[in-house]
Every structure is written in structure tokens, then in C-alpha cells.
Design an enzyme around this catalytic site. Structure first.
Site, short mmCIF file in Angstrom:
data_model
loop_
_atom_site.label_atom_id
_atom_site.label_comp_id
_atom_site.label_asym_id
_atom_site.label_seq_id
_atom_site.Cartn_x
_atom_site.Cartn_y
_atom_site.Cartn_z
N ASP A 390 0.53 -1.37 0.36
CA ASP A 390 0.37 0.15 -0.16
C ASP A 390 0.65 0.82 -0.02
O ASP A 390 1.84 1.46 0.13
CB ASP A 390 -0.68 0.33 1.02
N LYS A 391 0.25 2.56 -0.05
CA LYS A 391 1.32 3.78 -0.58
C LYS A 391 1.24 4.59 0.94
O LYS A 391 1.50 4.61 1.40
CB LYS A 391 0.90 3.98 -1.52
N GLU A 488 -9.18 14.45 6.33
CA GLU A 488 -10.36 15.68 6.85
C GLU A 488 -9.58 16.74 8.08
O GLU A 488 -10.26 17.80 8.28
CB GLU A 488 -11.82 15.48 7.60
N LYS A 552 -17.40 18.67 -1.47
CA LYS A 552 -15.44 18.38 -1.62
C LYS A 552 -15.08 17.17 -2.16
O LYS A 552 -15.64 16.12 -1.44
CB LYS A 552 -15.25 18.02 -0.86
N ARG A 586 -1.52 15.50 -2.19
CA ARG A 586 -2.72 14.70 -2.61
C ARG A 586 -4.05 15.68 -2.24
O ARG A 586 -3.76 16.85 -2.17
CB ARG A 586 -3.11 13.66 -1.43
N ASP A 668 -4.66 5.69 -4.95
CA ASP A 668 -4.79 6.82 -5.45
C ASP A 668 -4.39 7.06 -7.17
O ASP A 668 -4.67 6.74 -7.75
CB ASP A 668 -3.14 7.66 -4.88
N LYS A 814 -6.96 -5.65 -4.76
CA LYS A 814 -5.77 -5.75 -4.80
C LYS A 814 -5.19 -7.04 -3.92
O LYS A 814 -4.39 -7.99 -5.07
CB LYS A 814 -4.88 -4.72 -3.18
N ASN A 837 -8.54 -1.38 4.61
CA ASN A 837 -8.60 -1.39 2.48
C ASN A 837 -7.75 -2.18 2.57
O ASN A 837 -7.66 -3.16 0.92
CB ASN A 837 -8.26 -0.19 1.40
N ASP A 838 -6.74 -2.44 3.38
CA ASP A 838 -5.23 -3.78 2.74
C ASP A 838 -5.59 -4.98 3.70
O ASP A 838 -5.00 -6.08 3.04
CB ASP A 838 -3.51 -3.72 3.87
#
Length: 1304
Positions: A390-391, A488, A552, A586, A668, A814, A837-838
Site C-alpha cells: 500500500d502507499k 479531513e 468536496k 494529495r 490514489d 488488490k 482496505n489492505d
């Protein structure tokens, strides 16, 4: 325990304050039980589990056979003692683990809770809480079960919870009760509450709840925001009341605590196969000896029938052979190692503790140590070929800083160089609520806000309102924000410093302070963020009465929903986004929309209908959100910096040199991931080409992949043609100084003519492509590439590339990428990440590593290993993983060797005892051999052994490659071990047999008798295997010495004790060979026999190892030899020892931003989602020492590794021939001298020519003769890097280059 399980639920019905109604559904109570046993069930259940192991069942079968006197020549205790010992050790371990589980369960189950019973609050243990009960929670208490929040002491039925035990996030979250139940604030009213809840059955979805409350003839929709889940802690709320919906094992916390898939290592699978082979070998030996018994009984034994008749059950030679077969199965059973599995687990446990205790993997900043959460995968760490990372939070710190923004077509903010003289702005001068830790340098944005520029103020107003952050005022003027994501938090903090301070929220209002003036907005709706929407919105009513939607989100989705009049501003903002992405920032876009009262009322009616729906509620809400989020007006975009972690570039470079491919799987945008890749040195500007696959259809993706492969082949062909011409021009100029050309030195054998024959054409694309390529593929393209008919094309293209970046991928994708490599490449994979999420890819990979970072602990809980920094990965793999693999392989080789050497003596003896199943050794020796005499030395070697120190493992990543190729223990090595064991058994039997058959004592009495032979053979065996393990041990500790020599001493002590008069007087029937050991070992001829047998067994091993060390040394041999030569040289010259620059795991802290000029690419770069994946590559930034070592590998050791690797990847390839004689960059294993090395600290590149590298290296080195050794003096190779070659004339391994640092 044996309670009948109720049928699966389709829906759950719960009535408040009515236990009798709820009990008819047989819902689970609130008692949890994670333990497996109790006092009554422990023994039968544990034994049942243990006898599911084939080896344990086999030995139980042998024990039963030994109880049959007609076929057993051994006492029952020879089998039952080892079996009971193994079962007992395992049982004690299981009992200990279960005791702690019982203790933990009891601690939780006996917690106190206040339950409303008959209108009175009574204290009850958690285990006694039932579904339908109403319980009271107080501040800082744990939630006892999954509750429907009924009322709270806070206004509007609000309460605040912390979910750290659930998802690891320490930020507060808000929950709210229904308005109709919020007024039931005291026990009297709550006792009269009889509402019924109809909801979904128990499940493990933490972020979702669907149900309805029926009360007083009305229906009220229930969502996750109305629920308090078990494991949460009540915060900043005096008290609240809740209705128990799910209890005990049905709670979402317990539903998520299911066991992960059991992972087995490749060595485990190989061991199981080998044990089955040994079973087959044992049966074959039994059959051979049984046939021999039949022949002997028929031809010879029949002559003795008159005075030596068969035992009563035996009436013919065939039945005698049948019994003989089972007798030999019993005698030869030690060839199957009963203690193997227990020994392996002990060794793995020791390796796990070494990982936990490693101070160099401890992060003092977060007070986090490395943790081996699994003890079964340690040696697999030494065989990893692919890393999927992951990053965000893994390669980067996941600590966000607001750096730049674009407002109404103007950019603000600069990323300041640390050497600049500018100081951060002081916001506290005009804003007393500013965060003092916030850093910003562009004063023009402050002036725009202070002068009242509408677009700037509206921009920060959006940031202060459009979020789900919770605020807490610890003291007057001191606000603390609790955000669900670092992004956030950074945006709300930025708005706070620019004068738009978010102060507090209620379910219906948001209070801010705008430029010193307090403003309260009415919150009409929150359109929340999710992975599909990639945006969030709020609809508020301003104090002036206007209704406005603020949004946003990702520029890709938000730009599609803008009003057409925003085209020019959108183009300008897009250019700004490209610039932000070029800096690796980002980004997200910001917009708004004004709504009329009619528009709001019309939409609100549809929104409320969707919100109350019980079926497809999420889909209905998504459609409603989509309808209102249209025709928005663009305000600008934000840019947040997520800095790289320390040591990322160096870690990636070192792992790449170890031939580990690193793939980055990120959520990303393409540009953000690519630029982080450049910053981390995964991508470099001098790469041959970077291919971007961004197709939206299967056909376009296929064309992109094929076009990429075609261009790779063309580029490779051009490069190789140029290199062939260059090498022909060089001719024999590059030699090793011994008459051989460098290209064929490795493959030359005596009698072979030197030739410059061109290597055969490679069999696959993977072997033919030279050059450095990178592949970037988007999520929608990856979805097509992972289809069944496309995955092979994607795999062929991606595996050629040095770097692969998968952008915009989902958690499921992934896992699919990891599974693809596992399935097709048959390689060991490792996945590393820090977010929820990993989890899917962590569980899918062979090895999962969790980073304990900013995103909670879900990744850690699902992982096999965890630590706090990505840079620790190189130490985990190159040191602990490599050592674990080495130790386990040496342990297994020696274990099988010693067992075959011990057991096969019985086989040879069978031919001399009429195949009567008589044993050579005393039965006590057979019992104690594996338990006492040889168990501890091999355990010490398996736990402590190492070939080179940890620092050398990091300096020379090439040492990692034998594990990837599984060279140290495989079927070939297994047959070598058992062959050596069989040879040792032949020597141990026939040498004493031949030496003692005619020997006499000093008084003329014959020496040859059964017990003398047994003692001589047993003593020789113990000495030989002790000498062998002394040769196999590469790293001696005090424990090794104590175990090896102590085991020898224990043997002689026990031997003399068992043949002493003391035991004979106590147990005359058991110890009847009185004094035979003392008499035997007092004879010089016996010791000469033992010495001769030891020399014959050990001499070939020593000769083979010396020849191998001199003729074909491995890299580890050369590294050790070099270290010894250096130490000798330093001592002789009196030089101060200078440290060799190694991969210390530090540095890289200044790599947060890398200016590259032409490296920037165009595109959008939104990265609002936390925990996304990243960039992959193998580093160009290689150490000089590793480069020099690679030169050595190309000359001396690469041929056998490369040949095996080519066979592995191309099983149908034609014979390799001399393909390794000319090092080529197409070979992924051998790092030829043509590959560039970039020094980490100075980013200076050393790039010798492809074929001239070795020659230039040698030509630049001044050679100085010092005695018998040739010391290669330091020579400058460019920049600040220097190289030193140290070696010695034959005998000994060839010299190897090492790096020195002039600054050390």
C-alpha cells in the site's frame, strides 16, 4: 458445549423488557467463550486433535504392534516414551494457550453492567445480560453488547464513542437516538417501553445496520448511527440507555473475530511429502528383510528345527516372514522422525521471539516493537519474491499537512526548502483559536481572507462545514479535533487557521466562528463519503435563510457534475491540479450549489423516503445523492502533503537488489502515485520507458499491453545488438588473471575448450528483455486485465517491468492481483499495508505484514507480522527471514541424516542375524537417542545458527537469492542427506564388525560379543553425529557448546550408569549387562575402531566441502572469507577499523520532496481516500558493495543460480548452455556490473559499461602483494564512492568487492 444450534436467522425480532418473548427465539446469551477446552473435555479433545497428525497416529499403531510379543523385539517403552513426550509437550502448550483464553473470557464475562429489571436498575454480570434487556452505560464504560441507543444525557439524544477495540481508530464518533425514544430519559419511562425491533440477522459488517422500530403503531427506520457496538467505549457522555439487539457471539465484534485462513509454508508441504516417502522406504526395507527371513528360514532355519523350533503361532516360513515384516517395521520406525514436528515448532517459536526482541525494529517515537503474530511462517520470510505494498501510511507517514490550494484560478502556498530563510506565518496574532502546529508560508492567502475576498472566504467556509469531524474543547480556547481520516483533519485545521473555525455540532446544527464572529448553520442533510461516490456533501441553511450544498471530492467525479459555465475555471484548476500532483500532493476539488426552497423540499421528500426504506436503502440513497449533486459551481482545489517515511528509498533499493519485485497497489490517482514513486526512487528518470495502460475496454487494454511488449522487445534488441559489438571489440581484454575470459570462467571445466559461442535464444519473454521499464495501470484497466482471457497477457507484460504501479484499485482488486501472482508464478508473496482496505490482500498473500500507523489496527489484526515503519521490512526479510530459512534447512538436513545413520544399522545387521529382527543397540539407547543424545544440539543449531552477521546480510542482498530458489532444502538435498546417512550407517556397522570379529583383549580372551559390538557402534554413532553437527554449525554460542559437548557427556554418563552394579542390584532383569560398557571402552582396539569409523565418515565430508569452497564457493562463503581477510589485514597493519556502509535502515528523512524537472507528468491527482496503495519498483539506488558483489556473482556464482532460475520460470526451455557466460541485464537474478548504482546520500550515479564494468573495476585497482595474500587497495570509482577488493591467492574463495566510506 453440545447444545443444539438454532436454525439460521432470516431476520431478528426483539421486544424490549420482555425476556419470555425473546427467549422463544433461542438467541445467544452475552457470555463469550473463545477457549477450546474445559477440565472434562481437554484430554479427549486434545488427544483427538493430536492424533489427526499422521505421524502421531503412525506411532500409536506401532505401540499397539509392540504389545504383541510374537512380533516385538523391543520393549513398549521405546515407542511410548517419545510418543508421550511429544504429546505432553503439545498438550502443555495447548493447555497454556487455552488457560489464558479462559482467563481473558472470565475477565470480560464478569464485568458489571446496570440492567433494568422490573423497573429497577440492578447490577448484573455481562454474561447474564439477555437480548431485549435495557442497560445503562456511564462515561468511560465499555459497551456490553450491540445496543440500540434509546436515550442519552446529552441534548438531542447524542452520545460519543471511541471505537479503538473495533477498528483501531482512536477518534471519537457520534451516535444519536431516535427522537421518539430520546425523551425516555429515566428508568420509570424506560420500564414502560415495549417497542419491537425487526432488523437484519447477525453479521460482521461494522459500518452497516438495517432495521426498524415498531412502537405505538408507528415505524421508525434504524441505521448504524443509532447503534452502539460491543467493544466501543462511551466518551464525553454522562450516561445513556440502550436496548440489547445482539449479544455474545452474535455481536459484530465477535462476528469479526473469526480465524484467518491457516497458512502453511513450502517447507511444511515438502516435509509432509518427504515423510510419506520415508513411510514408503520403511515398508520397502521391511519387505526386503521379510523376504530374506523367508529364504533363510526355508534354507537354513529348517535345519535347526529339532532343537530351535518356531514359536507356537508360527508353523511355516511364510508366516515367519509375515511376522518378521511387522517386527522390522517396529525396529526401523525411528527412520520416521516422531519429534520432527515438535522440534520445528520449538525452532519457529525461538525465531519469533528474536523478531519480537529485535531492538533495531523498535520505533521509539510510537513506542512500537515488531511483533511476530504467527509462528508458522518464519522461514517463508526468507523466500519472498514479490512484495505488494500500500502507499498511504505504508510508504508515506499518513500525517497530512495542508500545503497548497487553488482558489478561483489562483494558486497559493509554497513548499519551502529547509534551507530557505522564510519562516512560517504566525496565525495567533489575529486568530486566537489558531492551531500553533500549523505551518504555512504564503502571506498572500492570509491577506485575501482578511480583506474579505468572497471566493477565498467561501472556500474555507466549505472546509469548515463539509466534514464529519468531532470537536472537543479541553479548556477555553483549546479545541481538539477528532477526525475519521487524516485528510479531513488537515483540511478542517487549515480552515481553522484561516479564520473559519469549526467549534461544535449537534444533530441539526453546525457552529463555527468566522473571522471572529460566531455563526450557527442549520444542518439539513449529510451526503456521506464512500469509496464509490468519492465525494461528500452537506446541505445547510445559512443564518440569512439561504439553502446551500457544499461538496468536496475527487476532481474526476466532481468536475462531471459542474455547471457548464465553469469550463474556463475548470481548465485552469486542472492545470493547478497537475502541478500539485507533480509534487506528489494529495488533492481534491471543492464546489457549492445554491438551492431554492422548492428544490430542497422536493428533493428532501425523496431523500426521506429513501432513508426510511428497508430494502436497497443504500442504492436508493445513492440515487438521491446523485440527483442533488448536479450543476455545482467550482471554488477551487486543495493539496495536502503526505511525506515519505524514513528510509523508504534505501529499503526499496536493497530489496530490489535481493531480486524482490515490489508492486504498489494504490487507490490514489495515477499522478500522485507516480510522483511518490520518483521520490522513493522506485522510478528513475533514466528508465528506458514507462508504459501507461489506461484503456476502458478489453480490446484497448489488450492492445496497450501488446504494444508495450512489442516496444520492450524492440528496445531490448537494439540494446543487445550494441552490446554484442562492444563485447567483440573487447575480446579477451577483460580477464580474471588466470587465463580465462570473464565470460566463460564460470562454466569452464577441465578438458573443455574455451569458446565464445553465443548463448541460445531464451525461451520466454521474461529472459529476453533487457532494459528498465515500468508499467502504470489504472483500476478500470486492471479490472479488464484480471479477466480470465487477459490475465496471462497482463502477467507477461508486468513481470518484465522493473516497477508496476496499479492506481485507483479497490481492496478486492488488490487481493486479485496477489492471487494472480500466487497462482501463475508459484512465488512466495508478501503483502504489506496499514488500513482496513489492505486486509483482503494481507490475508490473500502467503505472508501478511501490518503497519501500526494512523489508520487503526485492522491491518495489524489480520497480519502475520507487524511493525511501525516500512524500512523495517528489509531487516525482517534479509536478516530474520534469511536466517530462519537457513536454520530450518540446516536443521532438517541434519535431522534426516542422523536418523538414517542411526536406523539403517539395523538393516545391515539383519543380513547377519538370520533376519530375526534382533536389534544392534540396547533398547535404552534406542529410546534416548532422539530424546537426549541428539535433540538439544540440533535444536541449538536450528535456533541460533547463522552464516554471516546481520549487517553483512543487509550489505549483500544477493545472499537472499538461494532462499527464493529453494536451494538449501529440496528433494535433491533430502536425497543427499539420506545418502550420507546411509553411507554413515554402512561405515558404523561394517568397520566395527570387521575390526572386532577377530579382535582379542590383552589377556587373549576374544573381544567379539554382541554387547561389545553394540556399545562400540553406539559410541561411534554418537561421536560421528556430534562431529557432524559441529561441522554444520556456522555460529557457535555458549549454548551450542553446552548442548553439543553436554550431550556427549550425558551419553557416557548414562551408558556407564546403566551398566553399573547399582542398577543391576535394583533391577537385575532390566539391566543384565553388568560392566560390559566399562570393559568394552577400556580396550584400546575399541577406541581405535571408533576413531577409524569417525575418520571414514567425516573425511569425505571435509574433502567435499574444502573442494566446493575452493572451486565453487557460494556468496556467503566469499563474504565470510572476505571478512576474515580484512580482519587479518587490519590487525597486521594496525589500521583503525572502518565501518562498511550498510543498510542501516535510517536515512531518507529528507526525501519528502524531490525536484525532478522533466519528470512531471500531466493528469489529475486526487487522493482523499486514506490507505490507498502506491508505487512499486526495484531500486536503481544500489550500494557499491552490492554492485561489486554482483560483479563477483557474474564471474563465479551466478551461473548455477541463473540456470536454476531460468528452469523455474521456463520449465520447457531448451538447455541453457552458456547463457550465463555473458552477463546480461535481461537476467533478473545476476546483477551485472552494467547496472547503475546510485549512492543513497549523494544521489551520485556510477554506471560502468555493460561488459567493461568488471574490467574497469579491476583495472582501477592497485594490487599490492602482502605475504601470501593479495590485498586490493582502494580505488576511486567516481563521486564519493570507493571500492576495495580483498582476497587471497588459492586456496580460498575468490576476492569480493566491498564498499568503504571515506567519511567513516
Amino acid at each position: 458445549m453440545f447444545r443444539k444450534r438454532p436454525p439460521p436467522e432470516e431476520e431478528r425480532r426483539v421486544r424490549a423488557n420482555d425476556r419470555e418473548y425473546n427467549e422463544k427465539f433461542q438467541y445467544a446469551n452475552n457470555c463469550i467463550m473463545t477457549s477450546k477446552y474445559n477440565i472434562i473435555t481437554f484430554l479427549p479433545v486434545n488427544l483427538f486433535e493430536q492424533f489427526q497428525e499422521v505421524a502421531n497416529t503412525y506411532f500409536l499403531f506401532l505401540l499397539i504392534l509392540q504389545l504383541i510379543p510374537q512380533i516385538s523385539s523391543l520393549s513398549w517403552f521405546t515407542t511410548i516414551v517419545p510418543l508421550v513426550l511429544v504429546l505432553s509437550i503439545t498438550a502443555v502448550k495447548d493447555a497454556t494457550d487455552d488457560y489464558f483464553r479462559h482467563k481473558s473470557d472470565n475477565q470480560v464475562n464478569t464485568r458489571q453492567s446496570q440492567v433494568l429489571i422490573n423497573g429497577i436498575l440492578q447490577k448484573e454480570k455481562w454474561m447474564n445480560v439477555r437480548v431485549g434487556d435495557i442497560i445503562k452505560l456511564e462515561n468511560n464504560q465499555f459497551v456490553a453488547a450491540d445496543l440500540l441507543l434509546l436515550s442519552s444525557s446529552e441534548p438531542h439524544g447524542l452520545c460519543y464513542i471511541e471505537t479503538a477495540e473495533l477498528d483501531g481508530e482512536t477518534n471519537m464518533k457520534v451516535r444519536q437516538s431516535l427522537c421518539v425514544t430520546a425523551e425516555l430519559g429515566d428508568p420509570t419511562n424506560l420500564a414502560q417501553f415495549d417497542g419491537e425491533v425487526v432488523c437484519e440477522p447477525p453479521n460482521n459488517k461494522l459500518d452497516r445496520f438495517c432495521g426498524a422500530l415498531y412502537w405505538r403503531g408507528c415505524k421508525y427506520t434504524l441505521t448504524n448511527s443509532n447503534m452502539l457496538l460491543r467493544g466501543c467505549v462511551l466518551r464525553n457522555t454522562d450516561s445513556c440507555y440502550g436496548l440489547v439487539i445482539f449479544a455474545g457471539p452474535d455481536t459484530k465484534l465477535m462476528q469479526n473475530s473469526g480465524r484467518s485462513k491457516f497458512k502453511r509454508t513450502s517447507i511444511d508441504r515438502l516435509m509432509n511429502t518427504l515423510v510419506l516417502w520415508i513411510f514408503g522406504f520403511l515398508v520397502c526395507m521391511g519387505v526386503i528383510l521379510a523376504i530374506g527371513n523367508a529364504v533363510w528360514e526355508r534354507e537354513v532355519g529348517s535345519l535347526f528345527q529339532s532343537y530351535l523350533p518356531w514359536d507356537p503361532p508360527v508353523d511355516n516360513f511364510l508366516f515367519s516372514a509375515f511376522l518378521s515384516f511387522w517386527s522390522y517395521v517396529i525396529i526401523l520406525n525411528t527412520v520416521v522422525p516422531i519429534s520432527l514436528y515438535v522440534s520445528v515448532e520449538v525452532i519457529r517459536l525461538g525465531h519469533s521471539y528474536f523478531i519480537n526482541w529485535d531492538r533495531r525494529m523498535y520505533c521509539s517515537r510510537s513506542n512500537t516493537a515488531a511483533e511476530a503474530r504467527s509462528t508458522t511462517l518464519n522461514e517463508e520470510l526468507g523466500q519472498v519474491e514479490y512484495i505488494f505494498t500500500d502507499k498511504t501510511g505504508t510508504l508515506t507517514q499518513n500525517i497530512m499537512t495542508f500545503c497548497k490550494c487553488s482558489i478561483n484560478g489562483h494558486t497559493y502556498g509554497e513548499v519551502m526548502n529547509t534551507s530557505a530563510q522564510h519562516k512560517p506565518l504566525d496565525f495567533s496574532v489575529w486568530n486566537p483559536l489558531a492551531d500553533r502546529d500549523f505551518r504555512f508560508y504564503d502571506v498572500s492567502l492570509v491577506e485575501a481572507v482578511k480583506t474579505g475576498e468572497p471566493s477565498a472566504q467561501e472556500f474555507f467556509r466549505v472546509l469548515s462545514l463539509c466534514h464529519t469531524v468531532m470537536s472537543e474543547e479541553k479548556s477555553e480556547g483549546e479545541l481538539v479535533y477528532k477526525a475519521q481520516s487524516p485528510d479531513e483533519g488537515a483540511l478542517v485545521t487549515a480552515a481553522r487557521n484561516f479564520g473559519f473555525v469549526f467549534c461544535s455540532r449537534t444533530p441539526g446544527t453546525i457552529t463555527t466562528q468566522e473571522m471572529g464572529r460566531q455563526v450557527t448553520y442549520t444542518l439539513l442533510a449529510i451526503l456521506d463519503f464512500n469509496n464509490l461516490r468519492k465525494r461528500m456533501s452537506v446541505i445547510v441553511r445559512t443564518p440569512e435563510g439561504h439553502i446551500r450544498l457544499y461538496c468536496k471530492g475527487a476532481d474526476t467525479v466532481l468536475f462531471e457534475r459542474l455547471h457548464s459555465c465553469n469550463q474556463n475555471l475548470m481548465n485552469i484548476t486542472s492545470d493547478h491540479l497537475n502541478e500539485f500532483a507533480g509534487d506528489g500532493l494529495r488533492t481534491l476539488a471543492v464546489a457549492y450549489r445554491d438551492l431554492s426552497e422548492e428544490q430542497w423540499e422536493e428533493w428532501a421528500q425523496r431523500y426521506r423516503g429513501a432513508d426510511k426504506a428497508t430494502d436497497f436503502r443504500e442504492d436508493r440513497l445513492t440515487a438521491a445523492y446523485e440527483e442533488i449533486e448536479q450543476d455545482m459551481m467550482l471554488l477551487g482545489a486543495t493539496a495536502i502533503e503526505d511525506k515519505l517515511q524514513e528510509g523508504i528509498a534505501e529499503t526499496i533499493a536493497v530489496l530490489s537488489l535481493a531480486n524482490i519485485k515490489i508492486w504498489v497497489l494504490t487507490g490514489d490517482k495515477q499522478e500522485t502515485a507516480v510522483n511518490i514513486g520518483y521520490s522513493s526512487k522506485m522510478l528513475t528518470d533514466d528508465m528506458t520507458e514507462v508504459f501507461i495502460v489506461n484503456g476502458y475496454t478489453v480490446q484497448s487494454v489488450r492492445e496497450n499491453l501488446r504494444r508495450a511488449r512489442k516496444r520492450m522487445m524492440e528496445s531490448s534488441r537494439t540494446r543487445d545488438d550494441g552490446k554484442e559489438v562492444e563485447m567483440q571489440d573487447m575480446g579477451g581484454a577483460c580477464s580474471l588473471g588466470n587465463g580465462f575470459d570473464s565470460r566463460d570462467a564460470t562454466n569452464w571445466t577441465p578438458g573443455q575448450k574455451k569458446s565464445f559461442q553465443a548463448p541460445p535464444l531464451p525461451a520466454s519473454l521474461l529472459e529476453s528483455v533487457s532494459g528498465e521499464f515500468a508499467l502504470v495501470i489504472s483500476g478500470h484497466s486492471l479490472a479488464h486485465a484480471l479477466e480470465a482471457d487477459m490475465e496471462q497477457e497482463f502477467l507477461e507484460t508486468a513481470c518484465v517491468c522493473r516497477a508496476v504501479i496499479c492506481c485507483r484499485v479497490t481492496p478486492l482488486q488488490k487481493a486479485m492481483v496477489v492471487e494472480l501472482i500466487k497462482r501463475h508464478k508459484k512465488a512466495v508473496t508478501l503483502a504489506i499495508g496499514d488500513g482496513a482496505n489492505d486486509v483482503s490482500m494481507i490475508k490473500t498473500a502467503h505472508i501478511g505484514v501490518g503497519i501500526s500507523g494512523q489508520e487503526g489496527i485492522q491491518a495489524v489484526l489480520a497480519s502475520d507480522y507487524s511493525f511501525s515503519q516500512f524500512r523495517f521490512l528489509q531487516r525482517l526479510l534479509l536478516v530474520h527471514g534469511r536466517w530462519s530459512y537457513l536454520r530450518m534447512c540446516r536443521f532438517l538436513c541434519y535431522f534426516f541424516y542422523k536418523n538414517f545413520a542411526f536406523t539403517m544399522v539395523h538393516f545391515w545387521f539383519g543380513f547377519f542375524c538370520g533376519f530375526s529382527a534382533q536389534t544392534v543397540y540396547d533398547q535404552y539407547f534406542i529410546t534416548l537417542y532422539n530424546i537426549v543424545y541428539t535433540s538439544l544440539p540440533v535444536l541449538a543449531m536450528g535456533i541460533f545458527d547463522q552464516d554471516v552477521p546481520d549487517q553483512r546480510s543487509l550489505e549483500y542482498p544477493k545472499l537472499y537469492e538461494p532462499g527464493q530458489l529453494n536451494l538449501l532444502f529440496n528433494k535433491r538435498e533430502f536425497f543427499i542427506c539420506i545418502t550420507q546417512g546411509i553411507y554413515t550407517s554402512v561405515v558404523l556397522f561394517f568397520v566395527p564388525y570387521g575390526a572386532l570379529c577377530q579382535a582379542t583383549q590383552s589377556n587373549g580372551v576374544p573381544l567379539a560379543d554382541y554387547q561389545t559390538f553394540a556399545v562400540t557402534t553406539a559410541t561411534a554413532l554418537v561421536i560421528v553425529v556430534s562431529v557432524q553437527i559441529s561441522l554444520d554449525t556456522g555460529y557457535w554460542t555458549a549454548i551450542n557448546h553446552f548442548f553439543v559437548w553436554g550431550s556427549l557427556g550425558a551419553y557416557f554418563t548414562i551408558l556407564f550408569t546403566m551398566h553399573s552394579s547399582v542398577l543391576f542390584n535394583i533391577f537385575p532383569k532390566q539391566f543384565h549387562f553388568l560392566g560390559s560398557a566399562q570393559m568394552t571402552l577400556s580396550q584400546p582396539s575399541v577406541w581405535l575402531t571408533i576413531t577409524l569409523a569417525t575418520v571414514i565418515c567425516i573425511a569425505p565430508v571435509l574433502a567435499f566441502r574444502f573442494l566446493k569452497l575452493d572451486l565453487r564457493p557460494q556468496l556467503s562463503d566469499t563474504v565470510r572469507y572476505t571478512q576474515l581477510v580484512q580482519q587479518k589485514h587490519w590487525k597486521a597493519g594496525g589500521r583503525a577499523r572502518r565501518g562498511v556502509g550498510g543498510a542501516s535502515g535510517t536515512g531518507g528523512g529528507g526525501l519528502g520532496r524531490l525536484g525532478r524537472g522533466g519528470s512531471r507528468r500531466s493528469g489529475y491527482a486526487f487522493a482523499h481516500q486514506e490507505g490507498f496503495g502506491e508505487l512499486i519498483t526495484s531500486g536503481k539506488n544500489m550500494r557499491l558493495s552490492s554492485l561489486a558483489l554482483a560483479s563477483f556473482a557474474a564471474r563465479h556464482s551466478s551461473s548455477w543460480i541463473d540456470t536454476l532460475r531460468r528452469k523455474k520460470h521456463a520449465p520447457n526451455a531448451p538447455p541453457i548452455g552458456d547463457i550465463s557466460s555473458a552477463p546480461s541485464p535481461a537476467q533478473p537474478v545476476s546483477m551485472g556490473p552494467q547496472e547503475a548504482a546510485t549512492e543513497d546520500r549523494g544521489q551520485e550515479t556510477v554506471d560502468p559499461a555493460a561488459s567493461k564494468g568488471q574490467c574497469d573495476l579491476q583495472a582501477d585497482v592497485a594490487q599490492v602483494e602482502t605475504g601470501d595474500s593479495l590485498i586490493m587497495k582502494e580505488a576511486s570509482l567516481g563521486g564519493r564512492a570507493g571500492a576495495r577488493l580483498s582476497g587471497a591467492s588459492s586456496p580460498g574463495p575468490p576476492p569480493i568487492a566491498e564498499e568503504t566510506s571515506n567519511g567513516e
